[in-house]
Enzyme design. Structure first.
Site, PDB file in Angstrom:
ATOM      1  CG  ASP A  32     -20.627 -21.303  -1.657  1.00 54.37           C
ATOM      2  OD1 ASP A  32     -21.264 -20.789  -0.726  1.00 54.37           O
ATOM      3  OD2 ASP A  32     -19.505 -20.908  -2.041  1.00 54.37           O
ATOM      4  CE1 TYR A  37     -14.942 -17.836  -3.877  1.00 59.23           C
ATOM      5  CE2 TYR A  37     -16.811 -19.227  -4.455  1.00 59.23           C
ATOM      6  CZ  TYR A  37     -15.928 -18.724  -3.516  1.00 59.23           C
ATOM      7  OH  TYR A  37     -16.049 -19.126  -2.213  1.00 59.23           O
ATOM      8  CG  HIS A  98     -16.362 -13.707   0.093  1.00 55.58           C
ATOM      9  ND1 HIS A  98     -16.267 -13.969  -1.253  1.00 55.58           N
ATOM     10  CD2 HIS A  98     -15.793 -14.778   0.692  1.00 55.58           C
ATOM     11  CE1 HIS A  98     -15.671 -15.129  -1.443  1.00 55.58           C
ATOM     12  NE2 HIS A  98     -15.366 -15.640  -0.272  1.00 55.58           N
ATOM     13  CB  SER A 129     -18.374 -15.679   4.536  1.00 57.55           C
ATOM     14  OG  SER A 129     -17.429 -16.691   4.229  1.00 57.55           O
ATOM     15  CD  GLN A 153     -19.352 -20.234   2.619  1.00 55.04           C
ATOM     16  OE1 GLN A 153     -18.425 -19.804   1.946  1.00 55.04           O
ATOM     17  NE2 GLN A 153     -20.551 -20.466   2.107  1.00 55.04           N
ATOM     18  CG  LEU A 182     -13.148 -32.251   1.260  1.00 55.63           C
ATOM     19  CD1 LEU A 182     -13.186 -32.644  -0.203  1.00 55.63           C
ATOM     20  CD2 LEU A 182     -13.611 -33.404   2.149  1.00 55.63           C
ATOM     21  CB  SER A 223     -14.118 -32.396  -6.756  1.00 48.71           C
ATOM     22  OG  SER A 223     -13.301 -33.167  -7.624  1.00 48.71           O
ATOM     23  CB  SER A 224     -12.507 -29.776 -11.451  1.00 53.73           C
ATOM     24  OG  SER A 224     -11.207 -30.318 -11.265  1.00 53.73           O
ATOM     25  NE  ARG A 228      -9.991 -36.897  -7.271  1.00 57.21           N
ATOM     26  CZ  ARG A 228      -8.858 -36.233  -7.476  1.00 57.21           C
ATOM     27  NH1 ARG A 228      -8.822 -34.915  -7.262  1.00 57.21           N
ATOM     28  NH2 ARG A 228      -7.779 -36.866  -7.884  1.00 57.21           N
TER      29      ARG A 228
END
Length: 265
Positions: A32, A37, A98, A129, A153, A182, A223-224, A228
């Site tokens: 996604d 972004y 968006h 979204s 979304q 999360l 996550s980066s 994880r």
């Protein structure tokens, strides 16, 4: 559409590239991204490089993009084409508005542009979204001429259940996708989550993702960190009871984790 995906919000440059490659290597097939972004180029590059390295076809990856600004038909079409060029993937598997920001006229003009881009083969599936019910009604009143959204979304988790929006979306045949499953780490020490996690010998992240899946939502955690990213896939070897789902639903506090344009005009 895969039921577990990988989000790229706030991932930039090399970090975006690495994280998407790690996600694809870990088995994620829904990626996604969004014009907003500013990472479409690096996300697309990671997907292309993965496909080349593994001989996986482009069609194996479900890629989502989003329209940043609702303004008019011409600008929406231009944004779609620019995003496709930037990602280098040829088409979107899913493309979303968006947000509803901009007013009814802008929403409807943007939706027309998205629907026409779908007819042209630039987009496979279309959706919205962060919409409130009145915003969805603006789009649905066009359904005699234009397709309805198939995905909504929005921020969904035990601390933001959005029951009315979820019910309305489902009544109109939209699949729900949770972009903040999360809770952005805001409730990671909550005693109810920790208690359930201890029972299943899992962590709080696993409980939140399992909750999304059992509610029928598509979850797109981000996550980066490679460990994880991999750990977030470890949610298919247990199942919450429906009493536990109800217990988690009861935690609702209308918690906004990032933004909430569902009430704009």
């Amino acid at each position: 559409m895969p039921i577990l995906g990988f989000g790229t919000y706030e991932l930039d440059g090399d970090e975006a590239y690495r994280s998407v490659r790690w996600a694809l290597e870990a088995g994620y097939r829904l990626i996604d991204s969004a014009e907003w972004y500013g990472n479409e180029n690096r996300v697309g590059e990671a997907i292309r490089d993965f496909c080349e390295a593994t001989k996986a076809p482009r069609s194996e990856i479900f890629y989502t993009g989003k329209l940043k600004i609702n303004s008019n038909y011409a600008q929406a079409k231009q944004s779609i084409k620019r995003s496709i060029k930037d990602c280098g993937l040829g088409y979107f598997d899913l493309y979303l508005m968006h947000s509803p920001i901009g007013g009814k006229r802008a929403r409807q003009a943007s939706w027309k542009a998205i629907c026409d881009a779908q007819k042209e083969g630039l987009i496979r599936s279309i959706g919205i979204s962060n919409f409130g019910i009145p915003h969805m009604q603006d789009i649905l009143e066009m359904s005699s001429e234009y397709p309805k959204p198939v995905v909504h979304q929005i921020d969904l988790h035990p601390f933001m259940t959005r029951t009315e929006i979820v019910d309305f979306s489902r009544e109109n045949s939209m699949v729900l996708e949770a972009w903040g499953p999360l809770v952005r780490g805001m409730r990671s020490n909550h005693r109810t989550l920790r208690s359930i996690a201890k029972k299943y010998k899992k962590n709080v992240t696993h409980i939140l993702l399992r909750y999304s899946l059992q509610k029928g939502y598509i979850a797109i955690p981000k996550s980066s960190h490679r460990d994880r990213i991999i750990a977030n896939t470890e949610i298919f070897d247990f199942k919450l009871t429906w009493d536990e789902i109800a217990q988690l639903d009861a935690l609702d506090e209308s918690l906004v984790t990032d933004w909430d344009p569902t009430t704009v005009s």
